[in-house]
Design a protein around this motif. Structure first.
Motif, PDB file in Angstrom:
ATOM      1  N   ARG A 175       0.811  -1.216   0.000  1.00 33.70           N
ATOM      2  CA  ARG A 175       0.000   0.000   0.000  1.00 33.70           C
ATOM      3  C   ARG A 175       0.850   1.274   0.000  1.00 33.70           C
ATOM      4  O   ARG A 175       2.074   1.234  -0.061  1.00 33.70           O
ATOM      5  N   THR A 176       0.176   2.411   0.065  1.00 36.94           N
ATOM      6  CA  THR A 176       0.865   3.670   0.296  1.00 36.94           C
ATOM      7  C   THR A 176       1.240   3.738   1.769  1.00 36.94           C
ATOM      8  O   THR A 176       1.081   2.762   2.506  1.00 36.94           O
ATOM      9  N   ARG A 177       1.714   4.900   2.233  1.00 35.39           N
ATOM     10  CA  ARG A 177       2.129   5.015   3.633  1.00 35.39           C
ATOM     11  C   ARG A 177       1.429   6.170   4.339  1.00 35.39           C
ATOM     12  O   ARG A 177       1.940   6.719   5.328  1.00 35.39           O
ATOM     13  N   SER A 178       0.262   6.545   3.873  1.00 38.16           N
ATOM     14  CA  SER A 178      -0.470   7.648   4.483  1.00 38.16           C
ATOM     15  C   SER A 178      -1.006   7.243   5.849  1.00 38.16           C
ATOM     16  O   SER A 178      -1.272   6.066   6.126  1.00 38.16           O
ATOM     17  N   ILE A 179      -1.169   8.238   6.712  1.00 35.52           N
ATOM     18  CA  ILE A 179      -1.625   8.020   8.087  1.00 35.52           C
ATOM     19  C   ILE A 179      -2.824   8.917   8.366  1.00 35.52           C
ATOM     20  O   ILE A 179      -2.905  10.037   7.874  1.00 35.52           O
ATOM     21  N   GLY A 180      -3.761   8.406   9.170  1.00 33.66           N
ATOM     22  CA  GLY A 180      -4.852   9.251   9.640  1.00 33.66           C
ATOM     23  C   GLY A 180      -6.034   9.321   8.715  1.00 33.66           C
ATOM     24  O   GLY A 180      -6.663  10.366   8.578  1.00 33.66           O
ATOM     25  N   ALA A 182      -9.743   9.141   7.413  1.00 40.14           N
ATOM     26  CA  ALA A 182     -10.993   9.497   8.105  1.00 40.14           C
ATOM     27  C   ALA A 182     -11.709   8.262   8.624  1.00 40.14           C
ATOM     28  O   ALA A 182     -12.494   8.336   9.563  1.00 40.14           O
ATOM     29  N   LEU A 183     -11.437   7.098   7.994  1.00 39.88           N
ATOM     30  CA  LEU A 183     -12.102   5.872   8.423  1.00 39.88           C
ATOM     31  C   LEU A 183     -11.325   5.127   9.499  1.00 39.88           C
ATOM     32  O   LEU A 183     -11.886   4.355  10.255  1.00 39.88           O
ATOM     33  N   ASN A 184     -10.004   5.357   9.545  1.00 40.59           N
ATOM     34  CA  ASN A 184      -9.209   4.592  10.486  1.00 40.59           C
ATOM     35  C   ASN A 184      -7.890   5.315  10.726  1.00 40.59           C
ATOM     36  O   ASN A 184      -7.257   5.773   9.790  1.00 40.59           O
ATOM     37  N   SER A 185      -7.479   5.432  11.963  1.00 43.90           N
ATOM     38  CA  SER A 185      -6.261   6.172  12.276  1.00 43.90           C
ATOM     39  C   SER A 185      -5.104   5.268  12.674  1.00 43.90           C
ATOM     40  O   SER A 185      -4.017   5.760  12.988  1.00 43.90           O
ATOM     41  N   THR A 186      -5.310   3.955  12.665  1.00 42.38           N
ATOM     42  CA  THR A 186      -4.243   3.053  13.099  1.00 42.38           C
ATOM     43  C   THR A 186      -3.625   2.273  11.946  1.00 42.38           C
ATOM     44  O   THR A 186      -2.461   1.888  12.036  1.00 42.38           O
ATOM     45  N   CYS A 187      -4.372   2.018  10.880  1.00 40.69           N
ATOM     46  CA  CYS A 187      -3.848   1.261   9.744  1.00 40.69           C
ATOM     47  C   CYS A 187      -3.167   2.221   8.774  1.00 40.69           C
ATOM     48  O   CYS A 187      -3.704   3.273   8.452  1.00 40.69           O
ATOM     49  N   ILE A 188      -2.003   1.820   8.302  1.00 42.27           N
ATOM     50  CA  ILE A 188      -1.184   2.699   7.462  1.00 42.27           C
ATOM     51  C   ILE A 188      -1.477   2.448   5.988  1.00 42.27           C
ATOM     52  O   ILE A 188      -1.453   1.317   5.511  1.00 42.27           O
ATOM     53  N   GLY A 189      -1.741   3.525   5.257  1.00 40.08           N
ATOM     54  CA  GLY A 189      -1.824   3.463   3.808  1.00 40.08           C
ATOM     55  C   GLY A 189      -3.106   2.885   3.256  1.00 40.08           C
ATOM     56  O   GLY A 189      -3.966   2.381   3.982  1.00 40.08           O
ATOM     57  N   VAL A 190      -3.235   2.995   1.938  1.00 38.11           N
ATOM     58  CA  VAL A 190      -4.372   2.419   1.216  1.00 38.11           C
ATOM     59  C   VAL A 190      -3.845   1.722  -0.028  1.00 38.11           C
ATOM     60  O   VAL A 190      -2.707   1.931  -0.454  1.00 38.11           O
ATOM     61  N   ASP A 191      -4.700   0.900  -0.611  1.00 41.74           N
ATOM     62  CA  ASP A 191      -4.376   0.280  -1.893  1.00 41.74           C
ATOM     63  C   ASP A 191      -4.577   1.338  -2.974  1.00 41.74           C
ATOM     64  O   ASP A 191      -5.706   1.689  -3.314  1.00 41.74           O
ATOM     65  N   ALA A 192      -3.489   1.855  -3.509  1.00 36.40           N
ATOM     66  CA  ALA A 192      -3.586   2.939  -4.494  1.00 36.40           C
ATOM     67  C   ALA A 192      -4.343   2.504  -5.739  1.00 36.40           C
ATOM     68  O   ALA A 192      -4.957   3.333  -6.414  1.00 36.40           O
ATOM     69  N   ASN A 193      -4.351   1.211  -6.023  1.00 33.45           N
ATOM     70  CA  ASN A 193      -5.071   0.738  -7.205  1.00 33.45           C
ATOM     71  C   ASN A 193      -6.533   0.412  -6.912  1.00 33.45           C
ATOM     72  O   ASN A 193      -7.180  -0.304  -7.667  1.00 33.45           O
ATOM     73  N   ARG A 194      -7.041   0.932  -5.815  1.00 30.99           N
ATOM     74  CA  ARG A 194      -8.484   0.928  -5.528  1.00 30.99           C
ATOM     75  C   ARG A 194      -8.956   2.357  -5.197  1.00 30.99           C
ATOM     76  O   ARG A 194     -10.083   2.542  -4.787  1.00 30.99           O
ATOM     77  N   ASN A 195      -8.095   3.347  -5.416  1.00 29.49           N
ATOM     78  CA  ASN A 195      -8.311   4.698  -4.920  1.00 29.49           C
ATOM     79  C   ASN A 195      -8.790   5.677  -5.992  1.00 29.49           C
ATOM     80  O   ASN A 195      -8.896   6.869  -5.742  1.00 29.49           O
ATOM     81  N   PHE A 196      -9.118   5.159  -7.191  1.00 33.04           N
ATOM     82  CA  PHE A 196      -9.542   6.030  -8.285  1.00 33.04           C
ATOM     83  C   PHE A 196     -11.065   6.174  -8.305  1.00 33.04           C
ATOM     84  O   PHE A 196     -11.804   5.311  -7.817  1.00 33.04           O
TER      85      PHE A 196
END
Length: 376
Positions: A175-180, A182-196
């Motif tokens: 995943r990416t390495r974003s933090i914070g 709005a849905l969750n503040s403990t899990c790091i990052g998102v799947d960038a290929n589901r973010n479009f």
């Protein structure tokens, strides 16, 4: 992957429900350590035989950046370096524009390619860098039409934060390495290929700590916003978008909800031609490329880069899954040279075919509408 203390209970549960299972890797950590040792030995051998170049190895972020800067400086007549913005952790994300007329010429189609949207897919960035090499440093007579008739935008490292983390902390980070979020503040990052912003957060996604978490909203990640902005800036001129992944020997097109674009026949034609070109050079350890709708060949997804490109009007939008040779995401570096060479042949084929369609674009359906349901 099971902790030793959970092994027996987990296997007992599988057995009690009649679920078939087998052991693939006995100790993942030891396997990764062994691969690290083999990679270091390979690099030492290669370096003794001469200076290594980034597309022959798995270069770190700084090495990729240095290569892009060097190409732009040495070939300023045809190359423009663009600093498109920064990643979440403030690493500049750069891409090259290649054109025989310095600035992108409005009469020519654009081939837009990116790699490393998923951090663990190391073999993808060398392919993008090798494409730059073949178009700029080593442009051969038989390929001059590719630079003369087509403009190129090549982004070799979409997700630099995740990529660096996969080198320093966790080899299989996706995943990416974003933090914070709005849905969750403990899990790091998102799947960038589901973010479009296409069918966002509908199918093929997971909870905040899963590898397929799409994020709190479309384009929450600066990395995916950069791809969006490139597409918007060159709307109407990008004829082909190639989102490079590994692993699997697949060439996939939309849509991830099991529907087809209106130009599906043309999409399949170009993709099948690419697969045939690469299959002609494949190693025995690799499978033949499979071509088709991503949801039917692989699995359903939403919010993918491939689907977004198609939805905003790019006629030919693909996901390319490179070979794994049984090593999954940890392809030994000994295979890089071959993957580069065979994939280049496929890229050249798609560029020429897409160019021929571009010349007929007044009569060509651009395929932005979701026209055909193939679920039956």
């Amino acid at each position: 992957m099971l902790a030793p203390e959970h092994r027996i209970s987990a296997l007992d549960q599988l057995d009690s429900k009649g679920i078939m299972h087998y052991l693939h890797i006995a100790d993942v950590a030891k396997t990764l350590e062994k691969q690290d040792e083999e990679m270091q030995m390979w690099r030492q051998t290669k370096s003794r035989n001469g200076k290594m170049v980034p597309f022959e190895d798995y270069p770190r972020y700084a090495e990729v950046d240095e290569y892009l800067e060097k190409i732009a400086a040495d070939y300023s007549d045809i190359v423009t370096l663009v600093n498109a913005g920064s990643s979440y952790e403030n690493r500049p994300i750069k891409y090259l524009k290649l054109s025989s007329q310095i600035t992108l010429h409005k009469s020519k189609p654009i081939y837009f390619m990116d790699a490393m949207i998923h951090a663990r897919e190391w073999v993808t960035t060398p392919v993008a860098l090798y494409t730059i090499h073949r178009l700029v440093e080593n442009l051969r007579d038989q390929d001059r039409d590719l630079l003369h008739d087509i403009d190129w935008i090549i982004l070799p490292l979409v997700n630099p934060d995740g990529y660096e983390y996969s080198h320093t902390d966790f080899r299989l980070w996706r995943r990416t390495r974003s933090i914070g979020s709005a849905l969750n503040s403990t899990c790091i990052g998102v799947d960038a290929n589901r973010n479009f912003d296409v069918e966002f957060n509908t199918v093929g996604v997971g909870l905040p700590c899963s590898d397929t978490f799409p994020g709190s909203e479309p384009f929450s990640e600066p990395e995916t916003a950069i791809i969006r902005d490139v597409m918007a800036e060159h709307d109407g001129r990008i004829q082909l978008y190639m989102n490079i992944h590994s692993h699997g020997n697949w060439i996939l097109y939309g849509f991830g909800n099991r529907t087809l674009p209106s130009n599906a026949v043309h999409l399949h034609h170009v993709a099948a031609s690419m697969g045939a070109a690469m299959d002609a050079l494949k190693l025995p350890a690799a499978g033949f490329y499979k071509v088709g709708n991503s949801a039917l060949i692989l699995y359903q997804t939403s919010g993918s880069a491939q689907d977004y490109g198609q939805a905003v009007g790019i006629p030919f939008s693909y996901t390319l899954e490179l070979p794994g040779y049984g090593w999954a995401f940890q392809v030994p570096p000994q295979f890089i040279e071959h993957i580069n060479a065979e994939t280049w042949e496929g890229i050249a084929v798609t560029a020429r075919l897409a160019r021929s369609y571009y010349r007929q674009r007044d009569n060509f359906l651009r395929g932005s509408s979701i026209a055909t349901d193939v679920r039956s």
